[in-house]
Design a protein around this motif. Structure first.
Motif, PDB file in Angstrom:
ATOM      1  N   ASP A   1      21.875  24.586  27.266  1.00 42.29           N
ATOM      2  CA  ASP A   1      20.827  23.578  27.393  1.00 42.29           C
ATOM      3  C   ASP A   1      19.636  23.777  26.478  1.00 42.29           C
ATOM      4  O   ASP A   1      18.712  22.971  26.504  1.00 42.29           O
ATOM      5  CB  ASP A   1      20.374  23.359  28.840  1.00 42.29           C
ATOM      6  CG  ASP A   1      20.272  24.593  29.681  1.00 42.29           C
ATOM      7  OD1 ASP A   1      20.831  25.618  29.314  1.00 42.29           O
ATOM      8  OD2 ASP A   1      19.633  24.515  30.731  1.00 42.29           O
ATOM      9  N   ASP A   2      19.656  24.773  25.606  1.00 43.05           N
ATOM     10  CA  ASP A   2      18.554  24.908  24.650  1.00 43.05           C
ATOM     11  C   ASP A   2      18.902  24.302  23.288  1.00 43.05           C
ATOM     12  O   ASP A   2      18.142  24.410  22.338  1.00 43.05           O
ATOM     13  CB  ASP A   2      18.159  26.378  24.477  1.00 43.05           C
ATOM     14  CG  ASP A   2      19.272  27.246  23.903  1.00 43.05           C
ATOM     15  OD1 ASP A   2      20.436  26.776  23.815  1.00 43.05           O
ATOM     16  OD2 ASP A   2      18.979  28.407  23.553  1.00 43.05           O
ATOM     17  N   ARG A   3      20.026  23.619  23.189  1.00 39.32           N
ATOM     18  CA  ARG A   3      20.435  23.007  21.923  1.00 39.32           C
ATOM     19  C   ARG A   3      19.832  21.619  21.771  1.00 39.32           C
ATOM     20  O   ARG A   3      19.601  20.906  22.737  1.00 39.32           O
ATOM     21  CB  ARG A   3      21.955  22.923  21.838  1.00 39.32           C
ATOM     22  CG  ARG A   3      22.544  24.319  21.800  1.00 39.32           C
ATOM     23  CD  ARG A   3      23.756  24.422  20.960  1.00 39.32           C
ATOM     24  NE  ARG A   3      24.139  25.822  20.824  1.00 39.32           N
ATOM     25  CZ  ARG A   3      25.372  26.240  20.888  1.00 39.32           C
ATOM     26  NH1 ARG A   3      26.356  25.394  21.071  1.00 39.32           N
ATOM     27  NH2 ARG A   3      25.630  27.522  20.730  1.00 39.32           N
ATOM     28  N   SER A   4      19.585  21.273  20.513  1.00 36.56           N
ATOM     29  CA  SER A   4      19.081  19.942  20.184  1.00 36.56           C
ATOM     30  C   SER A   4      19.866  19.412  18.995  1.00 36.56           C
ATOM     31  O   SER A   4      20.629  20.147  18.364  1.00 36.56           O
ATOM     32  CB  SER A   4      17.584  19.998  19.857  1.00 36.56           C
ATOM     33  OG  SER A   4      17.363  20.804  18.720  1.00 36.56           O
ATOM     34  N   ALA A   5      19.665  18.129  18.703  1.00 37.23           N
ATOM     35  CA  ALA A   5      20.407  17.488  17.624  1.00 37.23           C
ATOM     36  C   ALA A   5      19.459  16.682  16.746  1.00 37.23           C
ATOM     37  O   ALA A   5      18.631  15.936  17.251  1.00 37.23           O
ATOM     38  CB  ALA A   5      21.484  16.578  18.198  1.00 37.23           C
ATOM     39  N   ASP A   6      19.594  16.866  15.437  1.00 34.88           N
ATOM     40  CA  ASP A   6      18.909  16.016  14.461  1.00 34.88           C
ATOM     41  C   ASP A   6      19.944  15.035  13.943  1.00 34.88           C
ATOM     42  O   ASP A   6      21.034  15.446  13.519  1.00 34.88           O
ATOM     43  CB  ASP A   6      18.352  16.840  13.304  1.00 34.88           C
ATOM     44  CG  ASP A   6      17.244  17.782  13.747  1.00 34.88           C
ATOM     45  OD1 ASP A   6      16.482  17.415  14.659  1.00 34.88           O
ATOM     46  OD2 ASP A   6      17.156  18.888  13.196  1.00 34.88           O
ATOM     47  N   VAL A   7      19.611  13.747  13.984  1.00 34.09           N
ATOM     48  CA  VAL A   7      20.577  12.695  13.667  1.00 34.09           C
ATOM     49  C   VAL A   7      20.072  11.857  12.502  1.00 34.09           C
ATOM     50  O   VAL A   7      18.923  11.405  12.506  1.00 34.09           O
ATOM     51  CB  VAL A   7      20.803  11.781  14.894  1.00 34.09           C
ATOM     52  CG1 VAL A   7      21.792  10.677  14.565  1.00 34.09           C
ATOM     53  CG2 VAL A   7      21.260  12.587  16.101  1.00 34.09           C
ATOM     54  N   THR A   8      20.952  11.631  11.520  1.00 36.40           N
ATOM     55  CA  THR A   8      20.666  10.731  10.410  1.00 36.40           C
ATOM     56  C   THR A   8      21.755   9.669  10.379  1.00 36.40           C
ATOM     57  O   THR A   8      22.931   9.979  10.128  1.00 36.40           O
ATOM     58  CB  THR A   8      20.639  11.485   9.061  1.00 36.40           C
ATOM     59  OG1 THR A   8      19.664  12.517   9.126  1.00 36.40           O
ATOM     60  CG2 THR A   8      20.323  10.543   7.914  1.00 36.40           C
ATOM     61  N   LEU A   9      21.393   8.443  10.644  1.00 41.64           N
ATOM     62  CA  LEU A   9      22.331   7.330  10.620  1.00 41.64           C
ATOM     63  C   LEU A   9      22.689   7.006   9.173  1.00 41.64           C
ATOM     64  O   LEU A   9      21.808   6.859   8.323  1.00 41.64           O
ATOM     65  CB  LEU A   9      21.704   6.107  11.305  1.00 41.64           C
ATOM     66  CG  LEU A   9      22.553   4.852  11.386  1.00 41.64           C
ATOM     67  CD1 LEU A   9      23.846   5.103  12.140  1.00 41.64           C
ATOM     68  CD2 LEU A   9      21.748   3.745  12.047  1.00 41.64           C
ATOM     69  N   LEU A  10      23.981   6.914   8.867  1.00 42.24           N
ATOM     70  CA  LEU A  10      24.440   6.667   7.498  1.00 42.24           C
ATOM     71  C   LEU A  10      24.949   5.245   7.276  1.00 42.24           C
ATOM     72  O   LEU A  10      24.532   4.579   6.330  1.00 42.24           O
ATOM     73  CB  LEU A  10      25.548   7.656   7.126  1.00 42.24           C
ATOM     74  CG  LEU A  10      25.185   9.139   7.193  1.00 42.24           C
ATOM     75  CD1 LEU A  10      26.414   9.989   6.938  1.00 42.24           C
ATOM     76  CD2 LEU A  10      24.080   9.449   6.198  1.00 42.24           C
ATOM     77  N   HIS A  11      25.877   4.801   8.127  1.00 43.96           N
ATOM     78  CA  HIS A  11      26.494   3.490   7.945  1.00 43.96           C
ATOM     79  C   HIS A  11      26.770   2.872   9.309  1.00 43.96           C
ATOM     80  O   HIS A  11      27.089   3.584  10.260  1.00 43.96           O
ATOM     81  CB  HIS A  11      27.830   3.607   7.200  1.00 43.96           C
ATOM     82  CG  HIS A  11      27.710   4.245   5.851  1.00 43.96           C
ATOM     83  ND1 HIS A  11      27.200   3.585   4.765  1.00 43.96           N
ATOM     84  CD2 HIS A  11      28.022   5.483   5.419  1.00 43.96           C
ATOM     85  CE1 HIS A  11      27.210   4.394   3.711  1.00 43.96           C
ATOM     86  NE2 HIS A  11      27.699   5.559   4.094  1.00 43.96           N
ATOM     87  N   THR A  12      26.668   1.557   9.363  1.00 42.20           N
ATOM     88  CA  THR A  12      26.995   0.833  10.585  1.00 42.20           C
ATOM     89  C   THR A  12      27.837  -0.389  10.247  1.00 42.20           C
ATOM     90  O   THR A  12      27.849  -0.852   9.104  1.00 42.20           O
ATOM     91  CB  THR A  12      25.725   0.362  11.332  1.00 42.20           C
ATOM     92  OG1 THR A  12      25.052  -0.607  10.539  1.00 42.20           O
ATOM     93  CG2 THR A  12      24.806   1.518  11.643  1.00 42.20           C
ATOM     94  N   TYR A  13      28.536  -0.889  11.249  1.00 39.57           N
ATOM     95  CA  TYR A  13      29.292  -2.130  11.089  1.00 39.57           C
ATOM     96  C   TYR A  13      29.428  -2.792  12.448  1.00 39.57           C
ATOM     97  O   TYR A  13      29.257  -2.150  13.490  1.00 39.57           O
ATOM     98  CB  TYR A  13      30.678  -1.868  10.478  1.00 39.57           C
ATOM     99  CG  TYR A  13      31.568  -1.010  11.339  1.00 39.57           C
ATOM    100  CD1 TYR A  13      32.360  -1.565  12.351  1.00 39.57           C
ATOM    101  CD2 TYR A  13      31.623   0.367  11.167  1.00 39.57           C
ATOM    102  CE1 TYR A  13      33.163  -0.779  13.153  1.00 39.57           C
ATOM    103  CE2 TYR A  13      32.430   1.162  11.958  1.00 39.57           C
ATOM    104  CZ  TYR A  13      33.203   0.578  12.946  1.00 39.57           C
ATOM    105  OH  TYR A  13      34.001   1.359  13.738  1.00 39.57           O
TER     106      TYR A  13
END
Length: 123
Positions: free
Chosen positions: A58-70
């Motif tokens: 529970d000490d983990r986190s996530a950095d998210v970069t959106l690349l492509h969508t459809y």
């Protein structure tokens, strides 16, 4: 909710992941979702997704970069993102994330989730 289904789902996913809210994580998925995380097997369903995230520290986190969508029609969408998982001790894992989304129960939910680890020799 944003006008971009992928952005909306990733925002909710990140908030639930960073907060280690396993029930909220499971609720982001359709009842029969296919899920391929770090493990070697594809699992199916919300209970399997919940069990997977319960095992994540529970000490983990996530950095998210959106690349492509459809989008495909009004009830299917998806896309790709780069995600880096981290913990306070310095562990990190970069992955490519692909999602297939389905509009269900008035909200966009994940129908298929797949991560592929990015290895340093491939960067």
């Amino acid at each position: 909710m944003t006008s971009n289904p992928m952005e909306d789902v990733l925002d909710r996913w990140k908030a639930a992941f960073d907060g280690h809210q396993v029930d909220a994580m499971a609720d982001l998925f359709t009842p029969g979702a296919l899920f391929q995380g770090f493990g070697p097997e594809v699992v199916s369903g919300r209970d399997a997704v919940r069990a997977y995230y319960e095992a994540v520290p529970d000490d983990r986190s996530a950095d998210v970069t959106l690349l492509h969508t459809y989008t495909i029609g009004q009830e299917a969408a998806g896309g790709f993102a780069d995600v880096t998982f981290r913990d306070p001790a310095g562990w990190e894992a970069a992955v490519h994330l692909s999602l297939v989304l389905q509009l269900r129960e008035g909200a966009w939910r994940i129908r298929q989730y797949h991560v592929s680890r990015v290895l340093k020799e491939h960067q």
